[in-house]
Design a protein around this motif. Structure first.
Motif, PDB file in Angstrom:
ATOM      1  N   LEU A 250       0.850  -1.186   0.000  1.00 57.87           N
ATOM      2  CA  LEU A 250       0.000   0.000   0.000  1.00 57.87           C
ATOM      3  C   LEU A 250       0.889   1.239   0.000  1.00 57.87           C
ATOM      4  CD1 LEU A 250      -2.708   1.494   0.442  1.00 57.87           C
ATOM      5  CD2 LEU A 250      -2.384   1.131   2.888  1.00 57.87           C
ATOM      6  N   THR A 251       0.676   2.118  -0.967  1.00 56.44           N
ATOM      7  CA  THR A 251       1.453   3.361  -1.010  1.00 56.44           C
ATOM      8  C   THR A 251       0.541   4.528  -0.622  1.00 56.44           C
ATOM      9  OG1 THR A 251       2.770   2.444  -2.793  1.00 56.44           O
ATOM     10  CG2 THR A 251       2.928   4.819  -2.442  1.00 56.44           C
ATOM     11  N   VAL A 252       1.011   5.304   0.337  1.00 58.12           N
ATOM     12  CA  VAL A 252       0.235   6.473   0.752  1.00 58.12           C
ATOM     13  C   VAL A 252       1.046   7.735   0.474  1.00 58.12           C
ATOM     14  CG1 VAL A 252      -0.877   5.173   2.608  1.00 58.12           C
ATOM     15  CG2 VAL A 252       1.100   6.616   3.139  1.00 58.12           C
ATOM     16  N   PHE A 253       0.327   8.847   0.291  1.00 57.09           N
ATOM     17  CA  PHE A 253       0.997  10.144   0.192  1.00 57.09           C
ATOM     18  C   PHE A 253       0.703  10.924   1.466  1.00 57.09           C
ATOM     19  CE2 PHE A 253       0.774  14.725  -0.698  1.00 57.09           C
ATOM     20  CZ  PHE A 253       2.099  14.944  -1.041  1.00 57.09           C
ATOM     21  N   THR A 254       1.732  11.560   1.993  1.00 59.54           N
ATOM     22  CA  THR A 254       1.536  12.393   3.176  1.00 59.54           C
ATOM     23  C   THR A 254       2.435  13.619   3.101  1.00 59.54           C
ATOM     24  OG1 THR A 254       1.703  12.512   5.575  1.00 59.54           O
ATOM     25  CG2 THR A 254       3.236  11.020   4.474  1.00 59.54           C
ATOM     26  N   THR A 255       1.924  14.733   3.618  1.00 59.36           N
ATOM     27  CA  THR A 255       2.784  15.913   3.727  1.00 59.36           C
ATOM     28  C   THR A 255       3.496  15.898   5.072  1.00 59.36           C
ATOM     29  OG1 THR A 255       0.936  17.187   4.617  1.00 59.36           O
ATOM     30  CG2 THR A 255       1.383  17.411   2.267  1.00 59.36           C
ATOM     31  N   ARG A 256       3.115  14.932   5.919  1.00 61.34           N
ATOM     32  CA  ARG A 256       3.684  14.894   7.264  1.00 61.34           C
ATOM     33  C   ARG A 256       4.337  13.551   7.566  1.00 61.34           C
ATOM     34  NH1 ARG A 256       1.783  18.476  10.999  1.00 61.34           N
ATOM     35  NH2 ARG A 256       3.568  17.667  12.150  1.00 61.34           N
ATOM     36  N   PRO A 257       5.367  13.194   6.790  1.00 60.97           N
ATOM     37  CA  PRO A 257       6.027  11.915   7.063  1.00 60.97           C
ATOM     38  C   PRO A 257       6.610  11.865   8.486  1.00 60.97           C
ATOM     39  CG  PRO A 257       7.308  13.255   5.510  1.00 60.97           C
ATOM     40  CD  PRO A 257       5.976  13.904   5.650  1.00 60.97           C
ATOM     41  N   ASP A 258       6.793  13.024   9.090  1.00 63.20           N
ATOM     42  CA  ASP A 258       7.339  13.064  10.456  1.00 63.20           C
ATOM     43  C   ASP A 258       6.388  12.447  11.475  1.00 63.20           C
ATOM     44  OD1 ASP A 258       5.692  15.349   9.783  1.00 63.20           O
ATOM     45  OD2 ASP A 258       6.188  16.144  11.774  1.00 63.20           O
ATOM     46  N   THR A 259       5.105  12.306  11.082  1.00 59.71           N
ATOM     47  CA  THR A 259       4.137  11.751  12.050  1.00 59.71           C
ATOM     48  C   THR A 259       3.909  10.259  11.849  1.00 59.71           C
ATOM     49  OG1 THR A 259       2.260  12.288  10.610  1.00 59.71           O
ATOM     50  CG2 THR A 259       2.914  13.962  12.230  1.00 59.71           C
ATOM     51  N   GLU A 273      -8.231   0.546  -6.167  1.00 56.06           N
ATOM     52  CA  GLU A 273      -8.182  -0.759  -6.830  1.00 56.06           C
ATOM     53  C   GLU A 273      -7.774  -1.890  -5.890  1.00 56.06           C
ATOM     54  OE1 GLU A 273      -4.933  -1.324  -9.398  1.00 56.06           O
ATOM     55  OE2 GLU A 273      -3.573  -0.415  -7.954  1.00 56.06           O
ATOM     56  N   LEU A 274      -7.080  -1.551  -4.794  1.00 57.59           N
ATOM     57  CA  LEU A 274      -6.622  -2.604  -3.882  1.00 57.59           C
ATOM     58  C   LEU A 274      -7.769  -3.220  -3.076  1.00 57.59           C
ATOM     59  CD1 LEU A 274      -3.336  -1.459  -2.103  1.00 57.59           C
ATOM     60  CD2 LEU A 274      -3.714  -3.572  -3.395  1.00 57.59           C
ATOM     61  N   VAL A 275      -8.845  -2.461  -2.935  1.00 59.12           N
ATOM     62  CA  VAL A 275      -9.891  -2.857  -1.993  1.00 59.12           C
ATOM     63  C   VAL A 275     -10.371  -4.286  -2.221  1.00 59.12           C
ATOM     64  CG1 VAL A 275     -12.214  -2.333  -1.136  1.00 59.12           C
ATOM     65  CG2 VAL A 275     -10.634  -0.474  -1.663  1.00 59.12           C
ATOM     66  N   GLU A 276     -10.709  -4.594  -3.460  1.00 51.87           N
ATOM     67  CA  GLU A 276     -11.241  -5.933  -3.758  1.00 51.87           C
ATOM     68  C   GLU A 276     -10.253  -7.032  -3.383  1.00 51.87           C
ATOM     69  OE1 GLU A 276     -12.262  -5.978  -7.947  1.00 51.87           O
ATOM     70  OE2 GLU A 276     -12.922  -3.886  -7.668  1.00 51.87           O
ATOM     71  N   ARG A 277      -8.977  -6.753  -3.522  1.00 54.82           N
ATOM     72  CA  ARG A 277      -7.977  -7.810  -3.331  1.00 54.82           C
ATOM     73  C   ARG A 277      -7.626  -8.034  -1.866  1.00 54.82           C
ATOM     74  NH1 ARG A 277      -5.482  -5.213  -7.845  1.00 54.82           N
ATOM     75  NH2 ARG A 277      -3.539  -4.775  -6.759  1.00 54.82           N
ATOM     76  N   ILE A 278      -7.910  -7.064  -1.031  1.00 54.70           N
ATOM     77  CA  ILE A 278      -7.477  -7.229   0.364  1.00 54.70           C
ATOM     78  C   ILE A 278      -8.643  -7.460   1.316  1.00 54.70           C
ATOM     79  CG2 ILE A 278      -5.416  -5.809   0.017  1.00 54.70           C
ATOM     80  CD1 ILE A 278      -6.914  -3.569   1.559  1.00 54.70           C
ATOM     81  N   VAL A 279      -9.870  -7.244   0.826  1.00 51.31           N
ATOM     82  CA  VAL A 279     -11.011  -7.312   1.738  1.00 51.31           C
ATOM     83  C   VAL A 279     -11.203  -8.743   2.262  1.00 51.31           C
ATOM     84  CG1 VAL A 279     -12.676  -7.655  -0.138  1.00 51.31           C
ATOM     85  CG2 VAL A 279     -13.436  -6.677   2.042  1.00 51.31           C
ATOM     86  N   THR A 314     -11.813  -3.020   6.308  1.00 44.75           N
ATOM     87  CA  THR A 314     -11.691  -4.003   5.219  1.00 44.75           C
ATOM     88  C   THR A 314     -11.317  -5.390   5.719  1.00 44.75           C
ATOM     89  OG1 THR A 314      -9.340  -3.549   4.950  1.00 44.75           O
ATOM     90  CG2 THR A 314     -10.882  -2.258   3.580  1.00 44.75           C
ATOM     91  N   GLY A 315     -10.898  -5.482   6.965  1.00 41.73           N
ATOM     92  CA  GLY A 315     -10.444  -6.772   7.479  1.00 41.73           C
ATOM     93  C   GLY A 315      -8.970  -7.009   7.221  1.00 41.73           C
ATOM     94  N   ALA A 316      -8.310  -6.070   6.501  1.00 45.27           N
ATOM     95  CA  ALA A 316      -6.878  -6.243   6.229  1.00 45.27           C
ATOM     96  C   ALA A 316      -6.075  -5.258   7.082  1.00 45.27           C
ATOM     97  CB  ALA A 316      -6.609  -5.993   4.754  1.00 45.27           C
ATOM     98  N   TYR A 317      -4.759  -5.513   7.163  1.00 42.95           N
ATOM     99  CA  TYR A 317      -3.876  -4.659   7.965  1.00 42.95           C
ATOM    100  C   TYR A 317      -2.673  -4.207   7.154  1.00 42.95           C
ATOM    101  CZ  TYR A 317      -6.670  -6.212  11.896  1.00 42.95           C
ATOM    102  OH  TYR A 317      -7.711  -6.454  12.738  1.00 42.95           O
ATOM    103  N   ALA A 318      -2.192  -3.023   7.484  1.00 45.15           N
ATOM    104  CA  ALA A 318      -0.950  -2.523   6.883  1.00 45.15           C
ATOM    105  C   ALA A 318       0.112  -2.529   7.969  1.00 45.15           C
ATOM    106  CB  ALA A 318      -1.164  -1.111   6.374  1.00 45.15           C
ATOM    107  N   ILE A 319       1.356  -2.804   7.542  1.00 49.95           N
ATOM    108  CA  ILE A 319       2.441  -2.848   8.509  1.00 49.95           C
ATOM    109  C   ILE A 319       3.241  -1.548   8.410  1.00 49.95           C
ATOM    110  CG2 ILE A 319       4.489  -4.107   9.282  1.00 49.95           C
ATOM    111  CD1 ILE A 319       1.764  -5.656   9.449  1.00 49.95           C
ATOM    112  N   GLY A 342      -4.608   8.057  -3.488  1.00 50.40           N
ATOM    113  CA  GLY A 342      -5.952   7.579  -3.138  1.00 50.40           C
ATOM    114  C   GLY A 342      -5.960   6.805  -1.844  1.00 50.40           C
ATOM    115  N   ALA A 343      -4.874   6.929  -1.093  1.00 52.31           N
ATOM    116  CA  ALA A 343      -4.763   6.205   0.179  1.00 52.31           C
ATOM    117  C   ALA A 343      -3.961   7.057   1.149  1.00 52.31           C
ATOM    118  CB  ALA A 343      -4.053   4.873  -0.038  1.00 52.31           C
ATOM    119  N   ILE A 344      -4.305   6.963   2.421  1.00 55.75           N
ATOM    120  CA  ILE A 344      -3.563   7.735   3.419  1.00 55.75           C
ATOM    121  C   ILE A 344      -3.172   6.863   4.612  1.00 55.75           C
ATOM    122  CG2 ILE A 344      -4.739   9.897   2.857  1.00 55.75           C
ATOM    123  CD1 ILE A 344      -6.242   9.392   5.658  1.00 55.75           C
TER     124      ILE A 344
END
Length: 814
Positions: A250-259, A273-279, A314-319, A342-344
């Motif tokens: 999962l790739t997210v964009f953030t203006t605050r990588p410090d957080t 597009e990831l939703v269907e594959r990870i749900v 979604t029932g999935a987790y990000a590390i 499209g992801a945060i």
RNA sequence: GCCGGUGUGGCGGAAUGGCAGACGCGACGGACUCAAAAUCCGUUUCCCGCAAGGGAGUGGAGGUUCAAGUCCUCUCACCGGUACCA
């Protein structure tokens, strides 16, 4: 108004006479190949609507016309053209309603617009008139499209668009207002459709940067900056743990990588597009239901209901890449598919939106920056980082840099710049637009129509009706749609989408430079001679889109070597809106619309032009006032009577020699003020000065002919018809258009004696007459001698005396 | 919410930090006219005063300055843009 003698001010006879003269003598035709300096004054060309000209149109047109006429007298070679932005939805809607062909409607409307515009006496070079609907013009609109296509800047995508069933067309976001179509107010829903898109985002940085060099108002530049919406931050990659496995990332964009240490969950846009594959199996039904619900909402409804956050797990987790924390992945419509990735990663401690979401769904809030109280609200300010490993103790700026560095070194992400600007949805499912010159071959590939076969003409049809499928009415024209690829002989189907109205207006300023060229949209030499546009005036409603799209195309053409300036419009001014007499926006329903034709027939074009310029600053919004129009008419009548007596002869007071010293001052001051005001587009104060001149002239025993000639010249850009008439009555055979602008003598603009103010501690005590060149020391001495000053200073100590030459003396005493 | 703009007479609006209200509209008065319109000439920020004169005044509150409509801080109102942009 009087009748009979013919010696009174009569615009109804003067104005047509001079308009005819200008036409017959080609007075405003641009002379090519002179060694004069150039000046390109451009109006935003109108959409020729059935309603005809509105009093708002002549406001901007008069301003550019004044500048054009002024610049001609200053010896410039002036390009001042007019044309028609004539493709567009209203004509097509009208055609659907009445069965009339949009081309015929357009011709009728253009004829009416041209008649109205000509009646106002603008100094356009009519030989350069163009219409975006003319095949000789849209040939080049299509040509530019092909260049965009060949550069990979035009592509096809299946995108959810604003589908309006009632109009049978797809609308751009900017054409949808409050979930309804801008035209007609019909409901709009979201539906995926095959669309042409232009990659304007590729030019985002240049569109932003090059704003700096433009002489535009700061507010318009700011609007463009906001629209482009640059933000600097980082992308971070999270591994995913899902039932289906852990291969996904999962790739997210953030203006605050410090957080990053404060992230407690992640959110995907419902369309991601990831939703269907990870749900997970368990969450499948809930996720699906949420996605459907979100799809039914328009963008606006989604933001409208923003107060209350919604979402589904979604029932999935990000590390979390920095600490291995297991973060639940949710979907929620507060995350937009079209922005960033499209992801945060959600950091509720330091982002208010995430904070609200976390509160609602009872997700953990982790404080990683000290300074606020994250139990009450998100803390978005600066402060020392805590619970953040390598970032502990650093402030925001240092922590952001350190984290980006870490992400890059560990292959978990990188610094990244994102823009809010979206690619430009370029296709329309309409008949009345430029056909997109693309062939869809039988084998499924696409290819451009060869350039030598342009223009690809709009087919003639007896009746325009919606295809019903969402395709344009062109889909019904089988003879046209079904064709053969001229190169391979393969059967092919033509693209049925047409271009948006923006297309034709993106480059019209280039065509005016070389309007009859069959071999190029504009020749290299002529383009070099005339670009950029020196002054561009139009309504603020085009502050963002038209100007951004035109700048984009210009930069593409710059890259292709077609134009040699980076920017098309050097100076831009937005004229303000003219409101009705009741201070409300003019509209039919409010019954406060002023028709320029009526003003012209009652008072004449010169009065209309001059009144609109006298109302107030060009850029201000200001209300119409019928008495004000009469006042302007009264002024022009007064000017007339100053020159022409009841007997129709020139006023005998106008003599070769005579002048009084005070009148000479007014005369030279008027030249100075009007010249300066025209340079700065301050027409209202220029007119005031002309009024002062006339008031003064009425008091004179005799009037120097030269002064009166100068006055007519100064008046001529504002009220050209009456000026031409007076100029000829002064004995000149030729048009006033190219008579060199009068000059003034600075020494004659100042008085010998001036009245100055004497103040004691800032309070006015007396006024005294002194020679205007008296030095400060002398002024102080004189001021101290004034009786009232002496009296007022009695018993006080003078602390300080300030003298400002020609203005005042201020004695500080207590 | 954020960004930008604007607040000055009865009205539209003028004022490089130096006489607030230019110019126009409206209103009032005078001349011309049998009369009216048109035109010409005047007066017109508000308050007190017969007047001379005095006081207040540029949305509001502070500040800088010899001097603020103008510069700074805060605040209110209206207009425009934008809106969960991470």
């Amino acid at each position: 108004m009087q009748e009979g003698s013919g010696n009174y001010y009569n615009p109804q006879s003067i104005e047509p006479k001079w308009q005819k003269y200008w036409d017959e003598n080609n007075t405003f035709q641009v002379q090519e190949g002179t060694n004069k300096a150039k000046f390109y004054a451009l109006d935003m060309f109108p959409y020729p609507s059935g309603a005809g000209l509105h009093v708002g149109h002549p406001e901007g047109y008069t301003a550019t016309d004044i500048v054009s006429r002024y610049k001609r007298m200053r010896g410039y070679n002036v390009l001042h053209p007019m044309g028609w932005d004539a493709f567009g939805l209203p004509a097509e809607q009208h055609a659907l309603d009445t069965g009339e062909h949009p081309r015929d409607i357009t011709v009728t409307n253009i004829n009416n617009f041209r008649r109205q515009i000509k009646s106002l006496g603008f100094s356009y070079d009519w030989d350069r008139e163009i219409s975006t609907t003319d095949p000789a013009y849209y040939k080049w609109t299509q040509w530019i499209f092909l260049q965009l296509y060949k550069k990979g800047l035009a592509y096809v995508a299946e995108v959810p668009v604003n589908w309006c069933p009632a109009l049978g067309t797809v609308l751009a976001n900017e054409e949808v207002i409050d979930g309804k179509s801008e035209r007609g107010g019909h409901p709009v829903i979201r539906k995926p459709m095959r669309q042409w898109i232009l990659k304007i985002t590729e030019y985002a940085e240049r569109l932003l940067e090059d704003l700096e060099e433009l002489d535009w108002s700061e507010s318009i530049k700011d609007m463009q900056r906001n629209w482009i919406g640059k933000s600097t931050g980082a992308e971070a990659r999270f591994a995913i743990e899902a039932e289906a496995g852990t291969a996904e990332e999962l790739t997210v964009f953030t203006t605050r990588p410090d957080t990053l240490f404060g992230a407690s969950y992640c959110v995907l846009a419902p369309e991601h597009e990831l939703v269907e594959r990870i749900v997970s199996t368990e969450q499948q039904a809930a996720v699906k239901a949420y996605q459907e619900q979100a799809a039914r909402k328009s963008d606006l409804e989604r933001t409208d209901l923003a107060k209350d956050k919604s979402g589904v797990f979604t029932g999935a987790y990000a590390i979390n890449p920095v600490n291995g924390a297991k973060l639940p992945i949710w979907i929620a419509d507060y995350v937009l598919a079209g922005y960033g990735t499209g992801a945060i990663m959600a950091v509720p401690g330091h982002d208010q939106r995430d904070w609200e979401f976390a509160k609602k769904f009872d997700l953990p809030i982790i404080e990683v920056i000290e300074g606020g109280d994250v139990t009450k609200e998100a803390y978005t300010g600066d402060g020392p980082h805590i619970r953040s490993g390598l970032l502990d103790g650093l402030n925001n700026e240092q922590a952001i840099a350190t984290m980006i560095d870490w992400l890059e070194k560990n292959g978990k992400g990188a610094g990244k710049v994102t823009y809010r600007l979206r690619d430009w949805l370029f296709s329309r499912q309409r008949y009345w637009g430029e056909p997109i010159p693309i062939l869809h071959l039988e084998d499924g590939t696409m290819k451009p129509v060869p350039e030598d076969q342009l223009p690809l003409l709009l087919p003639d049809v007896d009746e325009i009706k919606p295809s019903g499928t969402g395709e344009s009415p062109l889909a019904n024209v089988t003879d046209w749609v079904n064709t053969v690829d001229p190169e391979s002989g393969q059967p092919a189907r033509r693209e049925t989408n047409t271009m948006p109205q923006w297309a034709g207006s993106c480059w019209y300023y280039l065509r005016f430079i070389d309007p009859h060229n069959d071999d190029a949209l504009c020749s290299t030499e002529k383009q070099k001679e005339w670009l950029p546009v020196d002054l561009y005036i139009g309504g603020a409603e085009h502050a963002v889109l038209h100007l951004l799209y035109a700048r984009f195309w210009h930069k593409v053409l710059y890259d292709l070597g077609v134009v040699s300036t980076k920017e098309p419009f050097h100076k831009l001014v937005n004229q303000g809106m003219i409101l009705g007499e009741n201070m409300e926006k003019m509209s039919k329903s409010r019954g406060n619309v002023i028709n320029p034709d009526e003003i012209v027939s009652e008072f004449g074009a010169d009065t209309l032009r001059m009144y609109e310029m006298f109302m107030g600053p060009l850029e201000a919004t200001k209300p119409w006032n019928a008495s004000g129009v009469e006042g302007t008419y009264r002024f022009l009548s007064r000017v007339w009577r100053l020159f022409i007596g009841d007997n129709g002869e020139l006023n005998p007071k106008i003599q070769e020699y005579a002048s009084s010293v005070p009148f000479e001052r007014v005369w030279h001051r008027t030249i100075k003020k009007v010249t300066d005001d025209f340079e700065h587009l301050r027409f209202n104060t220029a007119i005031s000065q002309l009024m002062i001149f006339v008031n003064e002239a009425y008091k004179q025993e005799s009037l120097p002919k030269e002064a009166m000639e100068h006055f007519v010249q100064l008046l001529s850009p504002l009220a050209p018809h009456v000026a031409e008439e007076l100029w000829s009555r002064l004995g000149y055979k030729e048009t006033i258009t190219y008579v060199p602008w009068p000059t003034y003598d600075e020494s004659l603009t100042v008085d010998n004696e001036v009245e100055i103010v004497v103040q004691i501690s800032g309070k006015i005590v007396d006024r005294i007459q002194i020679p205007s060149d008296m030095e400060q020391e002398e002024m102080q001495r004189v001021a101290m001698e004034v009786e009232k000053v002496k009296a007022a200073l009695d018993g006080k100590t003078v602390r300080k005396v300030i003298a400002v030459k020609g203005k005042l003396v201020n004695i500080v005493a207590n």
